[in-house]
Design a protein around this motif. Structure first.
Motif, PDB file in Angstrom:
ATOM      1  N   GLU A 196       0.838  -1.207   0.000  1.00 41.08           N
ATOM      2  CA  GLU A 196       0.000   0.000   0.000  1.00 41.08           C
ATOM      3  C   GLU A 196       0.877   1.264   0.000  1.00 41.08           C
ATOM      4  O   GLU A 196       1.753   1.410   0.844  1.00 41.08           O
ATOM      5  N   GLY A 197       0.641   2.136  -0.978  1.00 45.11           N
ATOM      6  CA  GLY A 197       1.385   3.392  -1.046  1.00 45.11           C
ATOM      7  C   GLY A 197       2.803   3.279  -1.597  1.00 45.11           C
ATOM      8  O   GLY A 197       3.481   4.290  -1.771  1.00 45.11           O
ATOM      9  N   LYS A 198       3.250   2.061  -1.872  1.00 41.03           N
ATOM     10  CA  LYS A 198       4.605   1.899  -2.425  1.00 41.03           C
ATOM     11  C   LYS A 198       4.627   2.355  -3.884  1.00 41.03           C
ATOM     12  O   LYS A 198       3.631   2.269  -4.601  1.00 41.03           O
ATOM     13  N   ARG A 199       5.779   2.865  -4.333  1.00 38.93           N
ATOM     14  CA  ARG A 199       5.924   3.317  -5.713  1.00 38.93           C
ATOM     15  C   ARG A 199       6.645   2.239  -6.535  1.00 38.93           C
ATOM     16  O   ARG A 199       7.762   1.843  -6.185  1.00 38.93           O
ATOM     17  N   SER A 243      13.621   5.647 -11.984  1.00 34.02           N
ATOM     18  CA  SER A 243      14.016   4.659 -10.981  1.00 34.02           C
ATOM     19  C   SER A 243      14.273   5.245  -9.592  1.00 34.02           C
ATOM     20  O   SER A 243      14.025   4.568  -8.594  1.00 34.02           O
ATOM     21  N   SER A 244      14.737   6.508  -9.543  1.00 38.00           N
ATOM     22  CA  SER A 244      15.112   7.027  -8.220  1.00 38.00           C
ATOM     23  C   SER A 244      13.878   7.218  -7.337  1.00 38.00           C
ATOM     24  O   SER A 244      13.978   7.204  -6.121  1.00 38.00           O
ATOM     25  N   GLY A 245      12.706   7.367  -7.966  1.00 42.08           N
ATOM     26  CA  GLY A 245      11.488   7.527  -7.177  1.00 42.08           C
ATOM     27  C   GLY A 245      10.780   6.220  -6.875  1.00 42.08           C
ATOM     28  O   GLY A 245       9.664   6.242  -6.357  1.00 42.08           O
ATOM     29  N   ALA A 246      11.399   5.096  -7.193  1.00 36.88           N
ATOM     30  CA  ALA A 246      10.695   3.811  -7.046  1.00 36.88           C
ATOM     31  C   ALA A 246      11.168   3.031  -5.828  1.00 36.88           C
ATOM     32  O   ALA A 246      12.365   2.949  -5.555  1.00 36.88           O
ATOM     33  N   ASP A 247      10.208   2.457  -5.103  1.00 37.94           N
ATOM     34  CA  ASP A 247      10.543   1.545  -4.008  1.00 37.94           C
ATOM     35  C   ASP A 247      10.792   0.136  -4.548  1.00 37.94           C
ATOM     36  O   ASP A 247      11.576  -0.620  -3.986  1.00 37.94           O
ATOM     37  N   VAL A 248      10.080  -0.194  -5.614  1.00 45.02           N
ATOM     38  CA  VAL A 248      10.170  -1.537  -6.202  1.00 45.02           C
ATOM     39  C   VAL A 248      10.295  -1.383  -7.719  1.00 45.02           C
ATOM     40  O   VAL A 248       9.522  -0.637  -8.327  1.00 45.02           O
ATOM     41  N   VAL A 249      11.279  -2.042  -8.300  1.00 52.66           N
ATOM     42  CA  VAL A 249      11.464  -2.029  -9.752  1.00 52.66           C
ATOM     43  C   VAL A 249      11.278  -3.454 -10.264  1.00 52.66           C
ATOM     44  O   VAL A 249      11.928  -4.375  -9.769  1.00 52.66           O
ATOM     45  N   ILE A 250      10.369  -3.621 -11.212  1.00 53.13           N
ATOM     46  CA  ILE A 250      10.141  -4.960 -11.788  1.00 53.13           C
ATOM     47  C   ILE A 250      10.331  -4.862 -13.294  1.00 53.13           C
ATOM     48  O   ILE A 250       9.550  -4.221 -13.997  1.00 53.13           O
ATOM     49  N   MET A 251      11.399  -5.467 -13.782  1.00 54.62           N
ATOM     50  CA  MET A 251      11.709  -5.386 -15.210  1.00 54.62           C
ATOM     51  C   MET A 251      11.190  -6.640 -15.919  1.00 54.62           C
ATOM     52  O   MET A 251      11.874  -7.658 -16.003  1.00 54.62           O
ATOM     53  N   GLN A 293      15.533  -0.056  -1.823  1.00 55.09           N
ATOM     54  CA  GLN A 293      14.872  -0.341  -3.102  1.00 55.09           C
ATOM     55  C   GLN A 293      15.001  -1.835  -3.433  1.00 55.09           C
ATOM     56  O   GLN A 293      16.058  -2.426  -3.247  1.00 55.09           O
ATOM     57  N   LEU A 294      13.894  -2.395  -3.914  1.00 50.70           N
ATOM     58  CA  LEU A 294      13.869  -3.819  -4.247  1.00 50.70           C
ATOM     59  C   LEU A 294      13.842  -3.979  -5.767  1.00 50.70           C
ATOM     60  O   LEU A 294      13.030  -3.337  -6.437  1.00 50.70           O
ATOM     61  N   LEU A 295      14.724  -4.814  -6.301  1.00 55.14           N
ATOM     62  CA  LEU A 295      14.796  -4.984  -7.759  1.00 55.14           C
ATOM     63  C   LEU A 295      14.475  -6.408  -8.170  1.00 55.14           C
ATOM     64  O   LEU A 295      15.016  -7.369  -7.615  1.00 55.14           O
ATOM     65  N   VAL A 296      13.581  -6.498  -9.147  1.00 53.13           N
ATOM     66  CA  VAL A 296      13.089  -7.807  -9.605  1.00 53.13           C
ATOM     67  C   VAL A 296      13.341  -7.941 -11.095  1.00 53.13           C
ATOM     68  O   VAL A 296      12.981  -7.055 -11.879  1.00 53.13           O
ATOM     69  N   GLY A 297      13.948  -9.058 -11.485  1.00 52.04           N
ATOM     70  CA  GLY A 297      14.179  -9.322 -12.903  1.00 52.04           C
ATOM     71  C   GLY A 297      13.328 -10.474 -13.390  1.00 52.04           C
ATOM     72  O   GLY A 297      12.773 -11.252 -12.588  1.00 52.04           O
ATOM     73  N   PHE A 298      13.221 -10.566 -14.677  1.00 52.99           N
ATOM     74  CA  PHE A 298      12.575 -11.716 -15.314  1.00 52.99           C
ATOM     75  C   PHE A 298      13.633 -12.438 -16.136  1.00 52.99           C
ATOM     76  O   PHE A 298      14.541 -11.814 -16.670  1.00 52.99           O
ATOM     77  N   LEU A 319       3.852 -13.146  -7.749  1.00 56.78           N
ATOM     78  CA  LEU A 319       5.082 -12.344  -7.734  1.00 56.78           C
ATOM     79  C   LEU A 319       4.979 -11.233  -6.684  1.00 56.78           C
ATOM     80  O   LEU A 319       5.928 -10.968  -5.948  1.00 56.78           O
ATOM     81  N   LEU A 320       3.800 -10.604  -6.591  1.00 55.01           N
ATOM     82  CA  LEU A 320       3.643  -9.510  -5.621  1.00 55.01           C
ATOM     83  C   LEU A 320       3.658 -10.020  -4.183  1.00 55.01           C
ATOM     84  O   LEU A 320       4.111  -9.312  -3.279  1.00 55.01           O
ATOM     85  N   HIS A 321       3.204 -11.249  -3.968  1.00 56.96           N
ATOM     86  CA  HIS A 321       3.354 -11.844  -2.637  1.00 56.96           C
ATOM     87  C   HIS A 321       4.837 -12.004  -2.298  1.00 56.96           C
ATOM     88  O   HIS A 321       5.256 -11.717  -1.177  1.00 56.96           O
ATOM     89  N   ALA A 322       5.607 -12.450  -3.281  1.00 55.14           N
ATOM     90  CA  ALA A 322       7.048 -12.618  -3.052  1.00 55.14           C
ATOM     91  C   ALA A 322       7.713 -11.259  -2.809  1.00 55.14           C
ATOM     92  O   ALA A 322       8.611 -11.145  -1.968  1.00 55.14           O
ATOM     93  N   VAL A 323       7.256 -10.222  -3.528  1.00 51.38           N
ATOM     94  CA  VAL A 323       7.786  -8.866  -3.335  1.00 51.38           C
ATOM     95  C   VAL A 323       7.482  -8.390  -1.911  1.00 51.38           C
ATOM     96  O   VAL A 323       8.360  -7.892  -1.195  1.00 51.38           O
ATOM     97  N   ALA A 324       6.231  -8.582  -1.495  1.00 53.82           N
ATOM     98  CA  ALA A 324       5.832  -8.140  -0.148  1.00 53.82           C
ATOM     99  C   ALA A 324       6.665  -8.852   0.914  1.00 53.82           C
ATOM    100  O   ALA A 324       7.080  -8.234   1.908  1.00 53.82           O
ATOM    101  N   ALA A 325       6.934 -10.139   0.700  1.00 51.87           N
ATOM    102  CA  ALA A 325       7.731 -10.894   1.671  1.00 51.87           C
ATOM    103  C   ALA A 325       9.169 -10.425   1.701  1.00 51.87           C
ATOM    104  O   ALA A 325       9.834 -10.498   2.740  1.00 51.87           O
ATOM    105  N   ALA A 326       9.650  -9.942   0.564  1.00 53.29           N
ATOM    106  CA  ALA A 326      11.063  -9.548   0.470  1.00 53.29           C
ATOM    107  C   ALA A 326      11.307  -8.104   0.930  1.00 53.29           C
ATOM    108  O   ALA A 326      12.442  -7.728   1.200  1.00 53.29           O
ATOM    109  N   LEU A 327      10.253  -7.295   1.017  1.00 58.67           N
ATOM    110  CA  LEU A 327      10.421  -5.867   1.360  1.00 58.67           C
ATOM    111  C   LEU A 327      10.888  -5.677   2.807  1.00 58.67           C
ATOM    112  O   LEU A 327      10.499  -6.410   3.690  1.00 58.67           O
TER     113      LEU A 327
END
Ligand code: C5P
Length: 230
Positions: free
Chosen positions: A7-10, A91-99, A148-153, A222-230
């Motif tokens: 919630e509220g994350k960028r 990117s500098s304004g992002a809490d989470v980056v998913i490429m 900042q959390l970074l996610v790749g594919f 994927l978003l569950h995994a992001v939330a767990a990793a934050l």
């Protein structure tokens, strides 16, 4: 994991596939539709996040899922170079980056100013010289700001799940991302289709989720995994 943390994350999410121009009318591209990345953007917005979606050549019909969503700002891009400038700017304004975008590894060295014509080639097929594109995700990892959390594919063709995961683990280490979503692609799976299979690896290479289903289902996992990793 509790997705309330989102919630509220960028979020900065990329989707689709880059196109590298050859001349004014031709390009080198790939079959990524953008469905998975758009589904990730929609799912993040549904969980209260604010999303910038870098859409590389994504059809209007695919973008329709987020077009009216005030929490998603869509930035259309074409080539890897355009994706790179948009990603670095946001990117500098992002809490989470998913490429999730499929970025062309190479571009054409000298883009022709005019359409390449067969009658000008004296019977010889033209030769295209390619040069390597920058690895945008690696640059973002390099510039990462604290927290900042970074996610790749990793879209891979592989003969078995073991081989797929092995390739994924090598990519994870090489890229230095926090999470890697490995998906099997081929002539008939992954790209373009409505369904997907993702194996989600955490920083240590551990599989934190295996999920098959619609791209909405895999986006939620994927978003569950992001939330767990934050
Ligand atoms: O090395 P590979 O292209 O398989 O890595 C895939 C991941 O890296 C994806 O998250 C993709 O968006 C990102 N990537 C990138 N810039 C590139 C190539 C890939 O950001 N030039």
């Amino acid at each position: 994991a509790d997705t309330a943390a989102l919630e509220g994350k960028r979020f900065l999410v990329s989707a689709g596939g880059t196109r590298e121009p050859i001349d004014p009318v031709r390009y080198i591209g790939n079959r990524s539709s953008g469905k998975q990345g758009v589904a990730v953007a929609a799912a993040a917005a549904a969980l209260g996040a604010k999303v910038v979606l870098l859409a590389a050549n994504v059809d209007e019909a695919v973008l329709a899922e987020v077009a009216e969503n005030p929490a998603v700002r869509v930035v259309p891009v074409g080539s890897a170079a355009e994706l790179q400038s948009a990603a670095l700017a946001a990117s500098s304004g992002a809490d989470v980056v998913i490429m999730a975008a499929a970025v062309s590894d190479y571009r054409v060295a000298d883009v022709a100013e005019e359409k390449i014509r067969k009658e000008d080639s004296a019977g010889e097929p033209p030769t295209l010289t390619l040069v390597e594109n920058p690895d945008i995700l690696a640059e973002l990892v390099h510039m990462r700001r604290p927290g900042q959390l970074l996610v790749g594919f990793a879209a891979e063709t592989a003969a078995s799940t073991d081989e797929l995961l092995e390739r994924g683990r090598r990519k994870l280490r090489r890229k230095g991302v926090d999470l890697l979503a490995v998906n099997a692609v081929g002539w008939n799976e992954g790209f373009e289709s409505a369904e997907n299979t993702l194996h989600i690896l955490d920083r240590s290479g551990e599989v934190v989720a295996n999920v098959s289903g619609t791209k909405q289902n895999t986006a939620d996992a994927l978003l569950h995994a992001v939330a767990a990793a934050l």
